[in-house]
Motif scaffolding. Sequence first.
Motif, PDB file in Angstrom:
ATOM      1  N   UNK A   4      54.811  35.374  33.833  1.00 17.35           N
ATOM      2  CA  UNK A   4      54.167  36.649  33.481  1.00 17.35           C
ATOM      3  C   UNK A   4      55.178  37.771  33.693  1.00 17.35           C
ATOM      4  N   UNK A   5      55.405  38.554  32.650  1.00 17.35           N
ATOM      5  CA  UNK A   5      56.349  39.665  32.725  1.00 17.35           C
ATOM      6  C   UNK A   5      55.593  40.952  33.030  1.00 17.35           C
ATOM      7  N   UNK A   6      56.350  41.996  33.372  1.00 11.96           N
ATOM      8  CA  UNK A   6      55.735  43.304  33.617  1.00 11.96           C
ATOM      9  C   UNK A   6      55.012  43.779  32.352  1.00 11.96           C
ATOM     10  N   UNK A   7      55.608  43.531  31.196  1.00 15.39           N
ATOM     11  CA  UNK A   7      54.994  43.969  29.939  1.00 15.39           C
ATOM     12  C   UNK A   7      53.656  43.259  29.714  1.00 15.39           C
ATOM     13  N   UNK A   8      53.613  41.954  29.982  1.00 16.28           N
ATOM     14  CA  UNK A   8      52.366  41.206  29.828  1.00 16.28           C
ATOM     15  C   UNK A   8      51.315  41.697  30.811  1.00 16.28           C
ATOM     16  N   UNK A   9      51.726  41.889  32.054  1.00 20.60           N
ATOM     17  CA  UNK A   9      50.781  42.304  33.104  1.00 20.60           C
ATOM     18  C   UNK A   9      50.235  43.697  32.824  1.00 20.60           C
ATOM     19  N   UNK A  10      51.021  44.510  32.155  1.00 17.47           N
ATOM     20  CA  UNK A  10      50.613  45.886  31.867  1.00 17.47           C
ATOM     21  C   UNK A  10      49.446  45.937  30.884  1.00 17.47           C
ATOM     22  N   UNK A  11      49.293  44.899  30.078  1.00 20.09           N
ATOM     23  CA  UNK A  11      48.141  44.834  29.179  1.00 20.09           C
ATOM     24  C   UNK A  11      46.898  44.630  30.041  1.00 20.09           C
ATOM     25  N   UNK A  12      45.884  45.446  29.857  1.00 22.58           N
ATOM     26  CA  UNK A  12      44.680  45.412  30.700  1.00 22.58           C
ATOM     27  C   UNK A  12      45.029  45.602  32.169  1.00 22.58           C
ATOM     28  N   UNK A  13      45.941  46.516  32.438  1.00 24.93           N
ATOM     29  CA  UNK A  13      46.433  46.727  33.799  1.00 24.93           C
ATOM     30  C   UNK A  13      45.310  47.053  34.780  1.00 24.93           C
ATOM     31  N   UNK A  14      44.410  47.961  34.387  1.00 25.49           N
ATOM     32  CA  UNK A  14      43.318  48.349  35.293  1.00 25.49           C
ATOM     33  C   UNK A  14      42.450  47.154  35.668  1.00 25.49           C
ATOM     34  N   UNK A  15      42.150  46.307  34.699  1.00 22.06           N
ATOM     35  CA  UNK A  15      41.327  45.120  34.954  1.00 22.06           C
ATOM     36  C   UNK A  15      42.065  44.170  35.890  1.00 22.06           C
ATOM     37  N   UNK A  16      43.353  43.962  35.632  1.00 21.73           N
ATOM     38  CA  UNK A  16      44.145  43.043  36.458  1.00 21.73           C
ATOM     39  C   UNK A  16      44.251  43.549  37.902  1.00 21.73           C
ATOM     40  N   UNK A  17      44.529  44.849  38.071  1.00 19.31           N
ATOM     41  CA  UNK A  17      44.669  45.396  39.421  1.00 19.31           C
ATOM     42  C   UNK A  17      43.344  45.394  40.165  1.00 19.31           C
ATOM     43  N   UNK A  18      42.257  45.669  39.463  1.00 21.38           N
ATOM     44  CA  UNK A  18      40.929  45.619  40.098  1.00 21.38           C
ATOM     45  C   UNK A  18      40.633  44.204  40.575  1.00 21.38           C
ATOM     46  N   UNK A  19      40.941  43.222  39.728  1.00 21.48           N
ATOM     47  CA  UNK A  19      40.730  41.827  40.097  1.00 21.48           C
ATOM     48  C   UNK A  19      41.583  41.431  41.301  1.00 21.48           C
ATOM     49  N   UNK A  20      42.848  41.861  41.300  1.00 25.85           N
ATOM     50  CA  UNK A  20      43.760  41.563  42.411  1.00 25.85           C
ATOM     51  C   UNK A  20      43.243  42.195  43.701  1.00 25.85           C
ATOM     52  N   UNK A  21      42.809  43.442  43.612  1.00 23.61           N
ATOM     53  CA  UNK A  21      42.265  44.165  44.770  1.00 23.61           C
ATOM     54  C   UNK A  21      41.053  43.430  45.339  1.00 23.61           C
ATOM     55  N   UNK A  22      40.160  42.986  44.479  1.00 24.58           N
ATOM     56  CA  UNK A  22      38.962  42.262  44.921  1.00 24.58           C
ATOM     57  C   UNK A  22      39.328  40.945  45.592  1.00 24.58           C
ATOM     58  N   UNK A  23      40.289  40.226  45.033  1.00 24.91           N
ATOM     59  CA  UNK A  23      40.706  38.948  45.628  1.00 24.91           C
ATOM     60  C   UNK A  23      41.313  39.158  47.016  1.00 24.91           C
ATOM     61  N   UNK A  24      42.078  40.222  47.179  1.00 26.38           N
ATOM     62  CA  UNK A  24      42.661  40.508  48.494  1.00 26.38           C
ATOM     63  C   UNK A  24      41.561  40.786  49.506  1.00 26.38           C
ATOM     64  N   UNK A  25      40.599  41.612  49.141  1.00 26.58           N
ATOM     65  CA  UNK A  25      39.535  41.990  50.076  1.00 26.58           C
ATOM     66  C   UNK A  25      38.569  40.845  50.362  1.00 26.58           C
ATOM     67  N   UNK A  26      38.386  39.929  49.409  1.00 24.86           N
ATOM     68  CA  UNK A  26      37.519  38.771  49.635  1.00 24.86           C
ATOM     69  C   UNK A  26      38.252  37.642  50.351  1.00 24.86           C
ATOM     70  N   UNK A  27      39.567  37.733  50.424  1.00 23.27           N
ATOM     71  CA  UNK A  27      40.349  36.675  51.063  1.00 23.27           C
ATOM     72  C   UNK A  27      40.658  35.522  50.134  1.00 23.27           C
ATOM     73  N   UNK A  28      40.441  35.699  48.832  1.00 24.67           N
ATOM     74  CA  UNK A  28      40.710  34.610  47.887  1.00 24.67           C
ATOM     75  C   UNK A  28      42.093  34.706  47.235  1.00 24.67           C
TER      76      UNK A  28
END
Length: 197
Positions: A4-28
Amino acid sequence: MDGITWETYQQDLDVRLTNLHQRIHKGSYRPRPARRIFIPKADGSERPLSILCLEDKIVQQAVVKILEGIYETDFLGFSYGFRSGRSQHDAMDALVVGIKRRSINWVLDLDVRKFFDQVDHDWLIRFIEHRVKDKRIIRLIIQWIRIGHYDEDGRRVQSLAGVPQGQSYRLCYQISTCTTYSICGFINGVKGKRTAR
């Protein structure tokens, strides 16, 4: 590392970061083992370098910001290594000013050989826990230092000691700073108690 490149990750960035944030807080959230490569050093030896997946880099940079906020107050004005807003050029400028203002007979340049390779995981975490109270941060650091890596042949190697180089250098530095300041604080505390008797 994960393709996964920065360019790929940047697509739907808000959704990806929200998902990452939730996984960190849930411990998953689970970091992935790094890919280990070796880069040549000036003395002819090689230094191991760990290549991380993109999400691990993002989370590590966030943790660096938190650790900097905790440990920045401990640094003295003449400390420049891996600090925000300071560079090796700033350190050299300060050295020139110091040499011109005072009579300097020698300058010491040293490096603790294989320091990052020898850090004891259990002691490191104990020292960090003296200042960092957020269990999520502690859990992340434990995961990063123990996850291990894939060697050049693609075999998984478990990490029994040391801090992987190539993770955020500032993360490695902050972790080593945690250790150094905790040890110094412990030694000073013991010395203070002894002199008080």
